[in-house]
Design a protein around this motif. Structure first.
Motif, mmCIF file in Angstrom:
data_model
loop_
_atom_site.group_PDB
_atom_site.id
_atom_site.type_symbol
_atom_site.label_atom_id
_atom_site.label_comp_id
_atom_site.label_asym_id
_atom_site.label_seq_id
_atom_site.Cartn_x
_atom_site.Cartn_y
_atom_site.Cartn_z
ATOM 1 N N TYR A 65 46.373 55.062 1.574
ATOM 2 C CA TYR A 65 47.994 55.396 1.682
ATOM 3 C C TYR A 65 47.981 55.233 -0.432
ATOM 4 O O TYR A 65 48.198 54.222 -1.260
ATOM 5 C CB TYR A 65 48.810 54.471 1.978
ATOM 6 C CG TYR A 65 48.617 54.485 3.412
ATOM 7 C CD1 TYR A 65 50.080 55.353 4.518
ATOM 8 C CD2 TYR A 65 48.018 53.970 3.909
ATOM 9 C CE1 TYR A 65 49.364 55.811 5.987
ATOM 10 C CE2 TYR A 65 47.182 54.035 5.644
ATOM 11 C CZ TYR A 65 48.366 54.670 5.943
ATOM 12 O OH TYR A 65 48.235 54.711 7.904
ATOM 13 N N ASN A 69 53.572 56.996 4.041
ATOM 14 C CA ASN A 69 53.759 58.277 5.248
ATOM 15 C C ASN A 69 52.779 59.162 3.861
ATOM 16 O O ASN A 69 52.446 60.299 4.534
ATOM 17 C CB ASN A 69 54.781 58.834 5.790
ATOM 18 C CG ASN A 69 55.545 57.621 6.532
ATOM 19 O OD1 ASN A 69 54.585 56.894 6.986
ATOM 20 N ND2 ASN A 69 56.222 57.620 7.102
ATOM 21 N N ILE A 70 52.237 59.342 2.665
ATOM 22 C CA ILE A 70 51.750 60.055 2.136
ATOM 23 C C ILE A 70 50.031 59.846 1.527
ATOM 24 O O ILE A 70 49.735 58.114 1.413
ATOM 25 C CB ILE A 70 52.337 60.328 1.069
ATOM 26 C CG1 ILE A 70 53.848 60.527 1.403
ATOM 27 C CG2 ILE A 70 51.508 61.547 0.304
ATOM 28 C CD1 ILE A 70 54.050 61.013 0.629
ATOM 29 N N SER A 72 45.400 60.268 1.632
ATOM 30 C CA SER A 72 44.894 60.948 2.158
ATOM 31 C C SER A 72 43.806 60.143 3.143
ATOM 32 O O SER A 72 43.788 58.788 3.088
ATOM 33 C CB SER A 72 43.793 61.751 1.572
ATOM 34 O OG SER A 72 43.255 60.436 0.577
ATOM 35 N N SER A 97 44.393 65.217 4.440
ATOM 36 C CA SER A 97 45.838 64.577 3.942
ATOM 37 C C SER A 97 46.348 64.607 4.884
ATOM 38 O O SER A 97 46.926 65.432 5.963
ATOM 39 C CB SER A 97 45.876 65.443 2.842
ATOM 40 O OG SER A 97 45.847 67.065 3.002
ATOM 41 N N ASP A 99 51.189 63.791 5.008
ATOM 42 C CA ASP A 99 52.500 63.303 4.835
ATOM 43 C C ASP A 99 53.711 62.765 5.786
ATOM 44 O O ASP A 99 53.058 63.225 6.999
ATOM 45 C CB ASP A 99 52.906 63.961 3.943
ATOM 46 C CG ASP A 99 52.945 65.900 4.349
ATOM 47 O OD1 ASP A 99 53.944 66.364 5.704
ATOM 48 O OD2 ASP A 99 52.982 66.978 4.216
ATOM 49 N N ALA A 100 54.820 62.818 5.946
ATOM 50 C CA ALA A 100 56.365 62.714 7.025
ATOM 51 C C ALA A 100 55.979 63.468 7.905
ATOM 52 O O ALA A 100 55.868 63.682 9.184
ATOM 53 C CB ALA A 100 57.441 62.441 6.635
ATOM 54 N N THR A 103 49.209 66.158 9.389
ATOM 55 C CA THR A 103 47.928 65.951 8.584
ATOM 56 C C THR A 103 47.475 67.468 8.919
ATOM 57 O O THR A 103 47.360 68.491 9.536
ATOM 58 C CB THR A 103 47.232 64.818 9.587
ATOM 59 O OG1 THR A 103 47.854 63.777 9.516
ATOM 60 C CG2 THR A 103 46.380 65.132 8.930
#
Length: 145
Positions: A65, A69-70, A72, A97, A99-100, A103
């Motif tokens: 992290y 919420n970001i 890989s 990877s 993010d909010a 994936t």
């Protein structure tokens, strides 16, 4: 050399078990679940339909992290079932990877991991997952031989 074949389908995931790895010197107001950077370990089971048929794979991921919420991840997934009707097992090496919103993942067959009718399997593929989806579409290009 065998001609590559493209196939695809969908998978669902279950039993996401995530736990922190190591420790981070963190401010008093932060918790292990919100501190960044941080590492986590996850174990997941997937069920594939379509070109890959596997009722329950075993996945093991290491997650980094780098923000809320970001981050890989990388990991291995043991797939036992069939590819377009050929029975056997193989291992996928995965890197992605997130993010909010979701994936993005690319995967490759671990060289030498194919067994049964999948001995000599090579290939790669990927998927894009959007948070809230109950199943995920994947693509897989492979050759056996």
């Amino acid at each position: 050399m065998p001609t590559p074949v493209e196939t695809g389908g969908r998978f669902t995931f279950a039993n996401w078990e995530e736990s922190p790895v190591g420790s981070v010197a963190e401010p008093a107001a932060a918790t292990a679940a919100t501190a960044v950077p941080r590492l986590a370990h996850a174990r997941v089971n997937n069920a594939f339909t379509g070109g890959i048929e596997a009722s329950g794979t075993a996945c093991d991921y290491t997650i980094a992290y780098t923000g809320e919420n970001i981050g890989s991840y990388s990991g291995m997934e043991l797939v036992a079932g069939s590819v377009d009707g050929r029975k056997g097992s193989f291992v996928l090496e995965e890197r992605g990877s997130f993010d909010a919103g979701g994936t993005v993942c690319r995967f490759e067959v671990l060289p030498g991991s194919g067994s049964g009718e999948l001995t000599g399997l090579t290939g790669s593929g990927g998927f894009t997952y959007r948070h809230g989806d109950t199943s995920v579409e994947y693509t897989f290009t492979y050759a056996v031989g």
